[in-house]
Design a protein around this motif. Structure first.
Motif, mmCIF file in Angstrom:
data_model
loop_
_atom_site.group_PDB
_atom_site.id
_atom_site.type_symbol
_atom_site.label_atom_id
_atom_site.label_comp_id
_atom_site.label_asym_id
_atom_site.label_seq_id
_atom_site.Cartn_x
_atom_site.Cartn_y
_atom_site.Cartn_z
ATOM 1 N N LYS A 440 0.819 -1.218 0.000
ATOM 2 C CA LYS A 440 0.000 0.000 0.000
ATOM 3 C C LYS A 440 0.858 1.277 0.000
ATOM 4 O O LYS A 440 0.384 2.361 -0.339
ATOM 5 N N ASP A 441 2.132 1.125 0.385
ATOM 6 C CA ASP A 441 3.003 2.296 0.505
ATOM 7 C C ASP A 441 3.989 2.457 -0.656
ATOM 8 O O ASP A 441 4.709 3.464 -0.717
ATOM 9 N N VAL A 442 4.039 1.496 -1.571
ATOM 10 C CA VAL A 442 5.044 1.561 -2.633
ATOM 11 C C VAL A 442 4.512 2.330 -3.844
ATOM 12 O O VAL A 442 3.303 2.514 -4.005
ATOM 13 N N ASN A 443 5.444 2.766 -4.705
ATOM 14 C CA ASN A 443 5.085 3.428 -5.961
ATOM 15 C C ASN A 443 4.955 2.330 -7.021
ATOM 16 O O ASN A 443 5.932 1.922 -7.653
ATOM 17 N N VAL A 444 3.717 1.844 -7.178
ATOM 18 C CA VAL A 444 3.467 0.696 -8.055
ATOM 19 C C VAL A 444 3.861 1.002 -9.500
ATOM 20 O O VAL A 444 4.512 0.184 -10.167
ATOM 21 N N ALA A 445 3.491 2.186 -9.994
ATOM 22 C CA ALA A 445 3.785 2.538 -11.394
ATOM 23 C C ALA A 445 5.296 2.551 -11.643
ATOM 24 O O ALA A 445 5.773 2.034 -12.664
#
Length: 569
Positions: A440-445
């Motif tokens: 939930k805290d990561v930069n998925v893109a």
């Protein structure tokens, strides 16, 4: 009465001889690139014989060469009304039309001039050909066609062959250019530029040693011929960049030869600007700052000086001054903005975004800097090459958000010489920024783009093991554990294939990979036996491995403790 007529004829003849001599002197000064000297001679010639437009044309041509179009146009229009030489000024105005993209208007003027020529007239052919050659969008083939026609009636005209050599050189017809320059010098050995151009052809073929020898032959004929020192400078510059082992020595030679060129030509503002452009190429920003301040003394309002001040201020660490100068230059709508203007403005803002503590990053400054860098690359994608070194500097400083932004721009150029390395660094920066965080805290893109970057490297270098290691860790962070497990398997396979020494060198990464695959089987596949098999492989390499030992002792391999192995690895 008769005596008065004789005296008038004598004065007229003397005046014509004086005018002709001054024109010849001006042309020699132009050939030697002593443009300020030539301008002085020509202005005096105009006073001496105002009804001959040749001096107006030559003066206008110098201003065009110096990118001062308004002054060029004034002299060409003045020369149109002269009783002699007016046709030449039509050619000058035609060249301005070409420069402004109006080839139709230029052709009308050229055709009108050509229709008035006699069979043996040559000069107008030469100047029309030079108009095609000497503009920002040259038409070398049109020049070749025109000069070939002129050559049929004047086969032994050295000047036709010289300009024809220039046209062939621009058209990348090296053999024809060589023959034209050779023949020009053979016909008239006072055409020293023709001999110099033979060295220029060698420079273009990267035969730098031979080019320097050719220039030495020119100096033996005339040790004060300024243009040859410019060619020395450009040759040593190219040599330095194409042969990195020679860089320090050759770039010093390039700079000293350009200084010699300046001393033999002039120190006018246009000349100083050419020097400044060369200093940018040679990356001598200390000297550029000195030159920029000298230019400021000559002309405080010339906008291009802001460019040189901005570039040098950035390179010398004065980021506020760089941002101020380049923003001022770009914001004036009348200035011709080039990719380098946005490039250095962007880099100055990126540098400014990093606080004095070397850790805090101002995201607004960083975003603005990246926007400017993106504009620079849209104008000239080759500038992406330079982002590699800068990105690695920020990576070393552990400023991963700054480094990843730079590498993300760098990989927009697939033809960059650093393309694969930039992809690796981009993926590694994004991974380092996000690893160990909850999904939930990561930069998925960004992680997805990092995964694609690793695929680029894998496709180009299938045996480069680190790309599989980073790809596995990226997918672990994205909780795509099936991809993670397959990719770790491939990483281990490549390392093992390289032998025991490679395994020993990478034992931590190999055992982490085994542990992550084991945890994947335990948690995702509920296959405890397969999990134990991989933990056993870890313990075979590292009998005291904490994770493997703890997991095997645990009654349930799919416990929270085992889950942490995947999160960490």
């Amino acid at each position: 009465m008769k005596n008065n007529k004789i005296l008038s004829l004598i004065f007229l003849t003397a005046s014509l001889v004086g005018y002709s001599q001054e024109i010849d002197q001006a042309k020699k000064a132009m050939d030697a690139e002593q443009f300020e000297k030539a301008k002085t001679i020509l202005k005096n010639s105009i006073k001496l014989k105002a009804d001959n437009g040749k001096a107006d044309f030559l003066l206008g041509s110098i201003y065009l060469k110096q990118n001062i179009e308004d002054s060029a146009k004034i002299y060409f229009q003045k020369g149109l009304t002269a009783s002699e030489g007016s046709r030449l000024n039509s050619i000058g105005l035609g060249q301005i039309d070409l420069e402004n993209g109006d080839s139709v208007a230029a052709q009308v003027k050229f055709d009108q001039v050509l229709s008035q020529l006699k069979k043996k007239d040559v000069e107008e052919y030469l100047y029309i050909a030079q108009a095609y050659i000497n503009n920002s969008k040259p038409n070398y083939k049109a020049a070749i066609t025109l000069l070939t026609k002129a050559q049929t009636t004047n086969p032994n005209d050295a000047n036709i062959k010289l300009v024809l050599g220039d046209a062939y050189y621009g058209d990348k017809s090296q053999n024809e250019a060589y023959a034209s320059y050779r023949d020009a010098y053979a016909i008239d050995n006072t055409l020293i530029r023709a001999k110099m151009q033979l060295g220029v052809l060698l420079k273009g073929a990267k035969a730098y040693t031979e080019a320097v020898k050719a220039y030495d032959e020119v100096l033996a004929l005339n040790p004060n011929y300024g243009p040859v020192f410019r060619e020395f400078a450009e040759t040593y510059y190219l040599w330095a960049n194409n042969k990195p082992a020679t860089y320090t020595d050759n770039i010093a030679k390039a700079l000293s030869n350009y200084e010699k060129y300046m001393s033999l030509t002039d120190y006018s503002l246009p000349s100083r600007m050419r020097h400044a452009d060369f200093l940018i190429l040679a990356k001598d920003y200390k000297a550029l700052e000195v030159e920029a301040n000298e230019m400021k003394k000559l002309d405080k309002v010339n906008p291009r000086i802001l460019r040189y001040l901005g570039y040098s201020a950035y390179q010398n660490g004065n980021y506020d001054a760089a941002i101020s100068a380049l923003t001022d230059y770009i914001s004036k709508g009348t200035n011709k903005v080039i990719a380098g203007d946005y490039y250095f403005l962007g880099l100055a803002k990126v540098s400014k975004s990093v606080a004095a503590d070397g850790k805090t990053v101002d995201s607004a400054y960083l975003s603005s800097g990246m926007s400017d860098l993106k504009k620079a690359l849209e104008m000239d994608i080759v500038m992406a090459n330079g982002l590699n070194e800068i990105g690695k500097k920020y990576f070393t400083q552990k400023l991963y958000s700054v480094a990843s932004s730079l590498f993300e721009l760098a990989i927009t150029n697939p033809d960059s010489r650093n393309y694969l390395e930039d992809n690796i660094y981009y993926g590694l920066c994004v991974l380092t920024e996000n690893r160990g965080k909850e999904l939930k805290d990561v930069n998925v893109a960004a992680l997805q783009n990092a995964d694609k970057a690793m695929d680029v490297v894998i496709l180009a270098k299938p045996t480069y093991q680190e790309s599989y290691l980073y790809k596995a860790r990226i997918n672990s962070t994205l909780e795509k554990d099936d991809i993670m497990a397959v990719t770790y398997e491939k990483y281990i396979e490549i390392v093992i294939a390289k032998g025991d020494l490679e395994i020993t060198k990478n034992i931590k990464n190999v055992t982490d990979s085994y542990n992550s695959i084991a945890a994947y089987y335990a948690i995702n596949k509920k296959d405890n036996e397969k999990a134990k098999e991989y933990f056993a492989k870890t313990l075979a390499l590292d009998p005291t491995n904490e994770y493997a030992t703890s997991a095997i002792k645990d009654e349930s391999l799919n416990s929270k403790k085992t889950t942490k192995i995947i999160k960490k690895n």
